[in-house]
Write a protein that holds these residues in place. Structure first.
Motif, PDB file in Angstrom:
ATOM      1  N   ALA A   1     -30.122  -0.095 -16.067  1.00 46.99           N
ATOM      2  CA  ALA A   1     -31.698   0.201 -15.564  1.00 46.99           C
ATOM      3  C   ALA A   1     -32.301  -1.274 -15.261  1.00 46.99           C
ATOM      4  N   LYS A   2     -33.220  -1.186 -14.128  1.00 49.14           N
ATOM      5  CA  LYS A   2     -33.765  -2.493 -13.733  1.00 49.14           C
ATOM      6  C   LYS A   2     -35.012  -2.602 -14.595  1.00 49.14           C
TER       7      LYS A   2
ATOM      8  N   ASN B   1     -37.118   2.246 -15.042  1.00 49.45           N
ATOM      9  CA  ASN B   1     -37.503   1.812 -13.506  1.00 49.45           C
ATOM     10  C   ASN B   1     -38.839   1.876 -13.022  1.00 49.45           C
TER      11      ASN B   1
END
Length: 298
Positions: free
Chosen positions: A43-44, A97
């Motif tokens: 995940a960002k 995100n």
């Protein structure tokens, strides 16, 4: 499975990764093996929910994980990291995100976890089982902490508890002997518990002030112990609570629920069920527990 560990939330904003326990105390530097979140999460940005566990004799041990979580001098982290390896058991995701996903059903959040988490030795996804009764029987046979029942349609309730997540704990029983009491407002409010070893010595194993006793029961105990009060401490080892303790002849016996034995051979989460008519001398350490003393008393 209910893992007997420390609840940890993991926060990653795309740059910095930080860990916090349920009391909002930071634990980032306690667990350096989890610092590089990009090694196991794609995940960002993300907020993960899970539990950090440590094993002892192949089973999760609350005592062992507290050796890590309770460190006050962070200079000791490297040495204790080698002695007590931990695993982050991830069971939920709240944020992904740049978007809060707490309104998603649990089943969808778990699908997201499967997609973004790559398990490794220190990070695992918690496995689900459909047959709760069968799982509980396995937990009971292995003498582990218990199970958690979750509604797959449930959202994530921040700062809330409800019946959509239910803990079913496995407790063990024993008959212990009362070696002392503490009082509040001249009424007994806690029992100091002990067991005898094979040589007839009496060892402190913990204290209990919660359980099924009513106010009347506590008042009756206060009157009933009068003939047993003595000046000398009956235990071979010193309890942590010595101030304002009344010592008793070790004759009164009580049924206790408890979660597990912890190092030092103390009971974790003991609760009083009832007083019982059992000869005190028969209240001895379980054979399997004596084996773990490894040459130490008792």
């Amino acid at each position: 499975m209910k893992w007997d560990g420390v609840r940890i939330l993991s926060y990653y904003d795309g740059r910095e990764h930080r860990l916090f326990n349920r009391k909002l105390n930071e634990r980032t530097f306690h667990y350096p093996e989890l610092s590089e979140i990009r090694e196991y999460c794609s995940a960002k940005s993300v907020i993960l929910d899970g539990e950090i566990i440590a094993l002892r004799d192949g089973k999760p041990s609350f005592y062992e994980v507290m050796r890590r979580d309770g460190i006050t001098n962070l200079q000791n982290v490297d040495s204790i990291q080698q002695a007590v390896p931990v695993t982050y058991m991830i069971f939920d995701v709240l944020y992904l995100n740049g978007e809060w996903i707490t309104s998603y059903p649990l089943s969808k959040r778990q699908q997201i976890l499967d997609r973004i988490i790559t398990p490794k030795s220190s990070v695992q996804l918690v496995e689900n089982f459909d047959n709760a009764q069968a799982l509980y029987q396995v937990v009971k046979q292995q003498e582990m902490e218990g199970v958690v029942l979750k509604d797959l349609t449930s959202t994530y309730e921040i700062n809330g508890k409800d019946s959509r997540w239910r803990k079913i704990k496995f407790y063990r029983d024993l008959i212990a002997v009362v070696g002392g009491v503490t009082l509040r407002d001249r009424i007994v409010n806690s029992l100091l518990l002990g067991l005898f070893d094979s040589k007839g010595r009496f060892w402190y194993i913990g204290h209990a002030g919660t359980g099924k006793l009513t106010q009347k029961d506590w008042a009756d105990v206060t009157e009933g112990i009068r003939p047993l009060i003595q000046p000398a401490m009956p235990f071979e080892n010193k309890p942590p609570r010595l101030k304002d303790t009344l010592w008793l002849k070790p004759e009164l016996t009580v049924k206790i629920h408890f979660a597990e034995w912890i190092d030092g051979h103390l009971l974790r989460q003991p609760s009083i069920q009832s007083f019982v008519d059992v000869a005190a001398g028969k209240c001895t350490f379980p054979v399997e527990e004596l084996k773990t003393f490894k040459g130490r008393d008792p």
